[in-house]
Design an enzyme around this catalytic site. Structure first.
Site, PDB file in Angstrom:
ATOM      1  N   ASP A  56       0.858  -1.180   0.000  1.00  0.00           N
ATOM      2  CA  ASP A  56       0.000   0.000   0.000  1.00  0.00           C
ATOM      3  C   ASP A  56       0.894   1.230   0.000  1.00  0.00           C
ATOM      4  O   ASP A  56       1.979   1.217   0.598  1.00  0.00           O
ATOM      5  CB  ASP A  56      -0.929   0.019   1.213  1.00  0.00           C
ATOM      6  CG  ASP A  56      -2.169   0.861   0.966  1.00  0.00           C
ATOM      7  OD1 ASP A  56      -2.044   2.105   0.882  1.00  0.00           O
ATOM      8  OD2 ASP A  56      -3.268   0.294   0.852  1.00  0.00           O
ATOM      9  N   THR A 110     -13.344  -4.060  -8.597  1.00  0.00           N
ATOM     10  CA  THR A 110     -14.505  -4.025  -9.482  1.00  0.00           C
ATOM     11  C   THR A 110     -14.252  -2.984 -10.561  1.00  0.00           C
ATOM     12  O   THR A 110     -14.134  -1.793 -10.271  1.00  0.00           O
ATOM     13  CB  THR A 110     -15.778  -3.688  -8.693  1.00  0.00           C
ATOM     14  OG1 THR A 110     -15.976  -4.689  -7.693  1.00  0.00           O
ATOM     15  CG2 THR A 110     -16.985  -3.652  -9.620  1.00  0.00           C
ATOM     16  N   LYS A 165     -19.561  -9.263 -12.500  1.00  0.00           N
ATOM     17  CA  LYS A 165     -19.628  -8.575 -11.210  1.00  0.00           C
ATOM     18  C   LYS A 165     -20.624  -7.424 -11.250  1.00  0.00           C
ATOM     19  O   LYS A 165     -21.457  -7.254 -10.344  1.00  0.00           O
ATOM     20  CB  LYS A 165     -18.237  -8.058 -10.823  1.00  0.00           C
ATOM     21  CG  LYS A 165     -18.212  -7.199  -9.553  1.00  0.00           C
ATOM     22  CD  LYS A 165     -18.778  -7.980  -8.355  1.00  0.00           C
ATOM     23  CE  LYS A 165     -19.000  -7.084  -7.137  1.00  0.00           C
ATOM     24  NZ  LYS A 165     -17.783  -6.667  -6.485  1.00  0.00           N
ATOM     25  N   ASN A 180     -24.303  -7.200  -9.041  1.00  0.00           N
ATOM     26  CA  ASN A 180     -24.675  -6.114  -8.134  1.00  0.00           C
ATOM     27  C   ASN A 180     -25.878  -5.336  -8.650  1.00  0.00           C
ATOM     28  O   ASN A 180     -26.720  -4.881  -7.868  1.00  0.00           O
ATOM     29  CB  ASN A 180     -23.486  -5.182  -7.915  1.00  0.00           C
ATOM     30  CG  ASN A 180     -22.531  -5.717  -6.867  1.00  0.00           C
ATOM     31  OD1 ASN A 180     -22.800  -6.729  -6.229  1.00  0.00           O
ATOM     32  ND2 ASN A 180     -21.398  -5.056  -6.692  1.00  0.00           N
ATOM     33  N   PHE A 233     -32.776 -10.716  -0.630  1.00  0.00           N
ATOM     34  CA  PHE A 233     -32.836  -9.336  -1.126  1.00  0.00           C
ATOM     35  C   PHE A 233     -34.260  -8.907  -1.483  1.00  0.00           C
ATOM     36  O   PHE A 233     -34.485  -8.214  -2.458  1.00  0.00           O
ATOM     37  CB  PHE A 233     -31.891  -9.151  -2.315  1.00  0.00           C
ATOM     38  CG  PHE A 233     -30.459  -8.965  -1.909  1.00  0.00           C
ATOM     39  CD1 PHE A 233     -29.898  -7.702  -1.838  1.00  0.00           C
ATOM     40  CD2 PHE A 233     -29.673 -10.049  -1.558  1.00  0.00           C
ATOM     41  CE1 PHE A 233     -28.580  -7.519  -1.435  1.00  0.00           C
ATOM     42  CE2 PHE A 233     -28.357  -9.884  -1.151  1.00  0.00           C
ATOM     43  CZ  PHE A 233     -27.812  -8.621  -1.090  1.00  0.00           C
ATOM     44  N   ALA A 261     -37.908  -4.771   2.269  1.00  0.00           N
ATOM     45  CA  ALA A 261     -38.137  -3.341   2.100  1.00  0.00           C
ATOM     46  C   ALA A 261     -37.412  -2.591   3.207  1.00  0.00           C
ATOM     47  O   ALA A 261     -37.196  -3.116   4.299  1.00  0.00           O
ATOM     48  CB  ALA A 261     -39.631  -3.040   2.150  1.00  0.00           C
ATOM     49  N   CYS A 279     -20.562  -0.365  -3.020  1.00  0.00           N
ATOM     50  CA  CYS A 279     -20.715  -1.241  -4.191  1.00  0.00           C
ATOM     51  C   CYS A 279     -21.929  -0.906  -5.047  1.00  0.00           C
ATOM     52  O   CYS A 279     -21.795  -0.502  -6.202  1.00  0.00           O
ATOM     53  CB  CYS A 279     -20.777  -2.699  -3.744  1.00  0.00           C
ATOM     54  SG  CYS A 279     -19.233  -3.311  -3.039  1.00  0.00           S
ATOM     55  N   LYS A 299     -25.143  -0.683   6.577  1.00  0.00           N
ATOM     56  CA  LYS A 299     -25.664  -2.004   6.885  1.00  0.00           C
ATOM     57  C   LYS A 299     -25.002  -2.472   8.172  1.00  0.00           C
ATOM     58  O   LYS A 299     -24.010  -1.884   8.619  1.00  0.00           O
ATOM     59  CB  LYS A 299     -25.383  -2.986   5.741  1.00  0.00           C
ATOM     60  CG  LYS A 299     -23.906  -3.236   5.495  1.00  0.00           C
ATOM     61  CD  LYS A 299     -23.671  -4.242   4.367  1.00  0.00           C
ATOM     62  CE  LYS A 299     -24.037  -5.636   4.773  1.00  0.00           C
ATOM     63  NZ  LYS A 299     -23.629  -6.633   3.758  1.00  0.00           N
TER      64      LYS A 299
END
EC number: 1.1.1.22
Length: 457
Positions: A30, A121, A216, A220, A261, A264, A272, A333
């Site tokens: 990094d 991604t 990918k 999504n 998924f 509601a 993402c 989340k």
């Protein structure tokens, strides 16, 4: 195998730690010295359940190292994973500057054969651009005539909050490679690397590079579509007098649809879904195609993030001056501290714009929330936000409780304690954690998403 991971963010660190856990010799690179220092001192820069323990275990075993030394990282790995960030550009496309910079660094220092893996991604066609950057660097060097490479697409399918589990027990491994001699050589190395995951049954799906890149984004986009579809159905259910939870069970029992998924809520966020939907739309526009469904998915989600605040205003009035609210849940989340595109940020803006004060609590994201909200809000607005020490502390003197994130710690609270702390027994539940009948029995005024038929006041 000797593996190099370029980037120690969410994807890179999880990938590196889990590959080390399987016995590989992993070098994590990094450019951020502070992040490398943190990792070398036993910390980790993100919250992800189980990750800190995996990193610590493999550092102690000598299977993973962290450094800013580019030349050493290129020399180390026969397989070089590019796992750097691809933030959205102003036009919604993925910004590939870090991906291409990583490719150029590999090209500057590589010798022999290297497998270059796009783990980030990235849009369809990125592997071609990575290959071009590598070739340019090799040509400029006019060095090792034996230096060669193949670029492979191996997108990640990790859920924040369950990333270690997802990596170690994947439901699928997607690998895209070309049919050249180098491509076949790269495929053989990737097959060897992922062999431990395929002992029980084959989980790897082999395909061409562009199809892997596309997979990918399509995955999504589909998940985001299901969320927006259910949110739109929930809003209609509120109007026609249906219970969206009953509807969810009814349609989810169809095996062609399934239960996943279909919840509601207050809208999706994170790094993402918003970014990938926008990037896929941008790719389509480059080919003169308008993805009408995805444009609607994005619009519905933007609108859904306003629903909780609108319910508060509908109940308490447009002018919330002098009113105080408790907010449970800030991360987009549970099981993460990620505040990117979080619905809580939209809700707080609505409440503050209407004149309210708020007390907020999240089990994990408090430090990140303080950082993010300091950027979102003016000093005077931030002064009207109190960061509570506990869920109970957030409730003190609040007109109502607003739940934004479905943390397990919020699922079975002491309702008597909540009622005693609130000025009014009112709950706005942005994740439908509670049953309206139970709330009615406990004498709460309850506002869920798509459940107005069961709400009693």
């Amino acid at each position: 195998m000797k593996i190099t991971i370029i980037g120690t963010g969410y994807v890179g660190l999880v990938t590196g730690a889990c590959l080390a856990e399987l016995g590989n010799d992993v070098f994590c690179l990094d450019v951020d010295q502070k992040k490398i220092d943190l990792l070398n001192n036993g910390g980790i820069p993100i919250h992800e359940p189980g990750l800190e323990e995996v990193v610590a275990r493999n550092r102690a075993a000598g299977r993973i190292q962290f450094s800013t030394d580019v030349a050493a990282s290129v020399a180390h790995g026969e397989v070089q994973f590019i796992a750097v960030g691809t933030p959205p550009d102003e036009d919604g496309s993925a910004d590939l500057q870090y991906v291409l910079a990583a490719a150029r660094n590999i090209g500057k220092h590589m010798t022999g054969f290297k497998v270059i893996v796009d783990k980030s991604t990235v849009p369809v066609g990125t592997a071609d651009r990575v290959s071009a950057a590598l070739r340019e660097e090799l040509a400029a060097r006019a060095g090792d005539p034996a230096a060669s490479f193949s670029v492979v697409s191996n997108p990640e399918f990790l859920k924040e909050g369950a990333a270690v589990e997802d990596f170690m027990r994947p439901d699928r491994i997607v690998i895209g490679h070309d049919n050249s001699a180098e491509g076949e050589k790269a495929a053989a190395k990737m097959k060897k690397l992922y062999a431990p995951f395929n002992r029980n049954h084959e989980r790897t799906f082999w395909m061409d590079v562009r199809s892997a890149e596309f997979t990918k984004y399509a995955a999504n986009a589909m998940l985001a579509t299901r969320i927006s579809f259910m949110n739109e159905m929930a809003n209609l259910a509120d109007q026609v007098g249906a219970d969206i939870e009953a509807v969810r069970h009814g349609i989810g029992s169809d095996p062609r649809i399934g239960h996943s998924f279909l919840y509601a809520g207050a809208g999706y966020g994170g790094s993402c879904f918003p970014k990938d939907v926008q990037a896929l739309e941008r790719t389509a526009r480059q080919y003169s195609q308008d993805l009408l469904i995805l444009r609607a998915v994005e619009a519905v989600n933007d609108k859904q993030k306003l629903v909780l605040g609108q319910k508060v205003v509908q109940r308490f009035g447009a002018d919330l001056s002098g009113k105080h609210f408790a907010v449970w849940g800030l991360a987009f989340k549970p099981n993460t501290d990620d505040m990117r595109e979080a619905p809580s940020r939209v809700l707080l803006r609505q409440l503050l714009d209407a004149g309210a004060t708020v007390a907020v609590y999240d089990p994990v994201a408090m430090a990140e929330a303080k950082r993010v909200l300091a950027l979102d809000l003016t000093p005077s607005e931030l002064a009207r936000v109190r960061f509570a020490a506990s869920p109970k502390d957030a409730l003190t003197d609040a007109e109502a409780l607003v739940i934004v994130t479905e943390w397990k710690a919020f699922r079975s609270p002491d309702f008597d304690q909540i009622k005693a702390a609130l000025k009014q027994a009112v709950i706005f539940d942005g994740r439908n954690l509670f049953e309206p009948a139970v709330m009615a029995e406990a004498a709460f005024e309850y506002h869920g998403i798509g459940r107005s038929i069961l709400t009693r006041t």
